[in-house]
Every structure is written in structure tokens, then in C-alpha cells.
Design an enzyme around this catalytic site. Structure first.
Site, PDB file in Angstrom:
ATOM      1  N   SER A 165     102.940 105.848 153.084  1.00 33.03           N
ATOM      2  CA  SER A 165     102.546 104.553 153.288  1.00 33.03           C
ATOM      3  C   SER A 165     102.913 103.711 151.911  1.00 33.03           C
ATOM      4  O   SER A 165     102.136 103.409 151.150  1.00 33.03           O
ATOM      5  CB  SER A 165     100.997 104.587 153.471  1.00 33.03           C
ATOM      6  OG  SER A 165     100.411 105.255 154.470  1.00 33.03           O
ATOM      7  N   GLY A 167     104.066 100.655 151.304  1.00 32.30           N
ATOM      8  CA  GLY A 167     103.234  99.458 150.972  1.00 32.30           C
ATOM      9  C   GLY A 167     101.852  99.662 149.918  1.00 32.30           C
ATOM     10  O   GLY A 167     101.847  98.696 149.165  1.00 32.30           O
ATOM     11  N   ASP A 168     101.281 100.632 150.391  1.00 28.69           N
ATOM     12  CA  ASP A 168     100.032 100.827 149.771  1.00 28.69           C
ATOM     13  C   ASP A 168     100.278 101.334 148.463  1.00 28.69           C
ATOM     14  O   ASP A 168      99.656 100.867 147.361  1.00 28.69           O
ATOM     15  CB  ASP A 168      99.039 101.711 150.450  1.00 28.69           C
ATOM     16  CG  ASP A 168      98.515 101.071 151.856  1.00 28.69           C
ATOM     17  OD1 ASP A 168      97.512 100.465 151.632  1.00 28.69           O
ATOM     18  OD2 ASP A 168      98.879 101.450 153.060  1.00 28.69           O
ATOM     19  N   THR A 169     100.971 102.423 148.465  1.00 27.97           N
ATOM     20  CA  THR A 169     101.387 102.882 147.117  1.00 27.97           C
ATOM     21  C   THR A 169     102.140 101.951 145.947  1.00 27.97           C
ATOM     22  O   THR A 169     101.815 101.995 144.821  1.00 27.97           O
ATOM     23  CB  THR A 169     102.122 104.262 147.097  1.00 27.97           C
ATOM     24  OG1 THR A 169     103.061 104.188 147.871  1.00 27.97           O
ATOM     25  CG2 THR A 169     101.059 105.348 147.766  1.00 27.97           C
ATOM     26  N   ALA A 172      99.382  99.656 144.848  1.00 28.43           N
ATOM     27  CA  ALA A 172      98.656 100.409 143.751  1.00 28.43           C
ATOM     28  C   ALA A 172      99.091 100.572 142.489  1.00 28.43           C
ATOM     29  O   ALA A 172      98.560 100.434 141.331  1.00 28.43           O
ATOM     30  CB  ALA A 172      98.244 101.819 144.401  1.00 28.43           C
TER      31      ALA A 172
END
Length: 396
Positions: A165, A167-169, A172
Site C-alpha cells: 500500500s 500510497g498510505d506509507t 505516513a
């Protein structure tokens, strides 16, 4: 581990769930911050059940170095409880849909008025402002709108995705960078601020020349499979016993690769001698390299790449990483004693700091609210009776 990490002494309250917010919390926790994760009573963060294989172990990584408390943010008593926790913290992480924190009376206007030094990291699909800000957003949507998905995959197929994932990391990670920058400002001014990290913008940041290329020349990047158009030779090539990555996309490197291939004359061949020429003849040069590597084993090609100092490497899976002596020497893979699964191998803390190294000081909490007594007692002075009463009322 003797080091407490570069961020020792800082306290983080982590709200939200799944990936972006919790991964930001993991990064800060690995660097030594005291991360208190607030979970909904009952099932807690869905990440507890995420992962592949027969045993879902992704939680053990993303929740390491955290203490878990439970609080029901959907009721006023739970909101008031968490507000008291935030008052004892330096940093707040949240990745709810924009407007949610404000609805709960926990928006930045309220929190910063009470606590001017607070740093609030907000991760969302489209950011806190703009016409799309109130839309729901997941990492995959950010990857699509940020330009990533369109250029990944084979040109004759639909857009593909990475197996993680990203995009999420990425969001973050940018959120964490923002927090560190805000901490520096707070050191000088005493003032906190809001870090606004959007999924699509985080992806956009790593899109290299995609936008200016179009703006200047009208060029639109398309899917190109395993190559980066114009960058050659740089690809995964077939050997007798598997695949091997070679990156010789520089004039001097190409000359050395040509010599290693036993064809030094190709190094100065007008078709391949310059970066632009190799880009124009990318298919041909990739075929030349692939025809050569297919006559050798991976070990043989690797030995030649080392001899001629050409960037190259094996295409690893998890078993290869665990067995590799370089990974072992740098503790890129570590073994953590988990609370319910025994010893578990996982990626180590990164980046590496020489004087205040990061690391895993505590395993992921096994139970939702596992540290209720410890945290609520330590920070808010609550006794066992107070906690039991709130638990009975569904507040925590």
C-alpha cells in the site's frame, strides 16, 4: 538495546486506523517516541486482522513500540477522555475523514487554543482543504489520482498496482517528515502547528518529471512494463537459473558492461555510446544484454558485475532477504519476541542513526486497551475503579 531513540521524551497520541496514521506512528515510535494508540473498544484497529498467509501478522510490525488504550470516540465521555490524553502529549496523529475531529470537538482550533505547542499530523485522501476534502479516500485512490497507477503495468493492459500500500506509507512518511520539521519550529518558537498530508499529494511528490514534461513538451508518460523509457540498459534480465537486475544506464557503466559481456566494441557503438542513443535503441540494447545473461547463471553474472563495478542485484523474495548476510550484518531484518506468536522476523527500524539508533523496545500490544490501567493511571491519575466504571459504560 541501550539507546532510547532520537525522539525519546516525546509523547504521541495516535488516533485513526489501518495504514497511513498508524505507519506514521510506527516511524515515530521506532525513533523513540512514546506512542499511545487509541483504539475503539472491542475489535480495535482492523489492522489486527490484516496480512497474508494463514496467520495475519501485519499488526506486529505497525503496532510495535506502542501502548494501546481504548476509548469510544463516538460518545462525549470518550471524546473528553481522549482530550485529556492529548493535553499530555506533544504530537497528535489522526487519519479520519476531514471534519470528523471537528465534529468530536477535537479539531485543531480547539486543541491548539488549549495547547499551543501541540503538533497535529492529519492524513487524509485529499487534504483538509479544497473541493474534494470531504470525500472518502484510500491509498489506492491516492495512487490513481497522484499519477502512480496510470504508469504502472504493461502498456497493453489495464493499470496495475504495487504489491504493497505505497500510497498510505508515502503519506505516513511525509506526515512524519512534517512532524519532525514542526518540532524544529517548536524548539525555536514554542508554537505547534498542523501537518496536512494528503494521499494523492504524497504520491504526486514522487512522480519525478511527469508534470513538467507534459507542461513543457506535451509528453504524457504511459505504462512501459519493466523499463523506464529512455533509461537503458536498466532492467531485469533472464539467466539460466532465474532473473537478475542490472543498471548500466550511464556511459561509463555501459562501456564496462560491454567489456564484461566480451563485446567492448559495443561501448562506443554510435547506437549505444550516449544516454540519448541508448534511449532511442532501448529495445535493441535490452535484447543484447538479455541474450548474453541467458547464457550464464545468476552467480556468474553477479561475479562479473562485481568485478567490473556495475550496479546490479538479485531479485529477492522474503526467504532470500532473511538468508542474505548483508541484511543480517545491518540488521535490516530483526527478530522480535511478540506477545502471542513467539519470535517473529520483520524489517528493522530505519533510517539508521549513529548516536541515537532507532529500534523495537516493545512488541505490539496483544489486546485492545492492554495499557488502560498503565496509561490512564500514569497520565490522568485514574484508579482501577474509575477505569472499571468507564469500561462498564462502554466509554473505554
Amino acid at each position: 538495546m541501550t539507546s532510547q531513540g532520537a525522539l525519546a521524551g516525546l509523547r504521541v497520541i495516535e488516533l485513526g486506523q489501518l495504514l497511513a496514521g498508524p505507519f506514521c506512528g510506527q516511524l515515530l515510535g521506532d525513533m523513540g517516541a512514546d506512542v499511545i494508540k487509541v483504539e475503539a473498544p472491542g475489535a480495535g484497529d482492523p489492522m489486527r486482522d490484516w496480512g497474508l498467509g494463514d496467520d495475519k501478522v501485519q499488526w506486529e510490525v505497525i503496532a510495535r513500540n506502542k501502548r494501546s488504550v481504548s476509548a469510544n470516540l463516538r460518545v462525549p465521555e470518550g471524546q473528553a477522555l481522549v482530550r485529556r490524553l492529548i493535553a499530555q502529549a506533544d504530537i497528535l496523529i489522526e487519519n479520519f475523514k476531514p471534519g470528523t475531529m471537528e465534529k468530536w470537538g477535537l479539531g485543531p482550533d480547539v486543541l491548539l487554543a488549549e495547547q499551543p505547542g501541540l503538533i497535529i499530523a492529519r492524513m487524509s485522501g485529499y487534504g483538509q482543504t479544497g473541493p474534494y476534502s470531504d470525500r472518502a479516500g484510500f491509498g489506492g485512490i491516492g495512487e490513481a489520482m497522484g499519477g502512480w497507477r496510470y504508469i504502472v503495468g504493461e502498456p497493453d493492459r489495464a493499470p496495475s498496482r504495487m504489491g504493497v500500500s505505497i500510497g498510505d506509507t508515502l503519506t505516513a512518511t511525509y506526515g512524519c517528515i512534517g512532524v519532525l520539521a514542526a518540532l524544529h519550529v517548536r524548539e525555536r518558537t514554542g508554537k505547534g502547528q498542523v501537518v496536512d498530508a494528503a494521499l494523492y499529494e504524497s504520491v504526486l511528490q514522487v512522480m519525478e518529471g511527469l508534470v513538467p514534461e507534459y507542461d513543457r513538451t506535451g509528453y504524457i508518460r504511459e505504462r512501459s512494463g519493466s523499463i523506464l523509457p529512455g533509461i537503458a540498459p536498466s532492467n531485469v534480465y533472464r539467466c539460466k537459473d532465474g532473473e537478475f537486475m542490472i543498471g548500466a544506464n550511464k556511459d561509463s557503466l555501459w562501456q564496462r558492461l560491454a567489456t564484461a559481456m566480451g563485446r567492448p566494441e559495443l561501448g562506443n557503438d554510435p547506437r549505444f555510446a550516449t544516454h540519448l542513443a541508448r534511449g532511442e535503441n532501448q529495445t535493441e540494447i535490452d535484447k543484447l544484454v538479455d541474450d548474453w545473461t541467458r547464457t550464464l547463471t545468476i552467480d556468474e553474472v553477479e561475479a562479473l558485475m562485481i568485478e567490473y563495478s556495475i550496479p546490479a542485484g538479485r531479485v529477492y523474495r522474503a526467504p532470500d532477504m532473511i538468508a542474505d548476510p548483508h541484511f543480517q550484518a545491518r540488521e535490516a531484518i530483526i527478530e522480535v519476541e511478540t506477545q502471542t506468536r513467539g519470535k517473529l522476523k520483520m524489517q528493522g527500524a530505519f533510517p539508521k542513526l549513529s548516536a541515537t539508533p532507532s529500534g523495537v523496545r516493545r512488541p505490539a500490544p496483544a489486546e485492545v486497551g492492554q495499557h488502560n490501567a498503565e496509561v490512564y493511571g500514569e497520565l490522568l491519575g485514574m484508579g482501577e475503579g474509575d477505569i472499571a466504571d468507564m469500561q462498564a459504560k462502554g466509554i473505554m
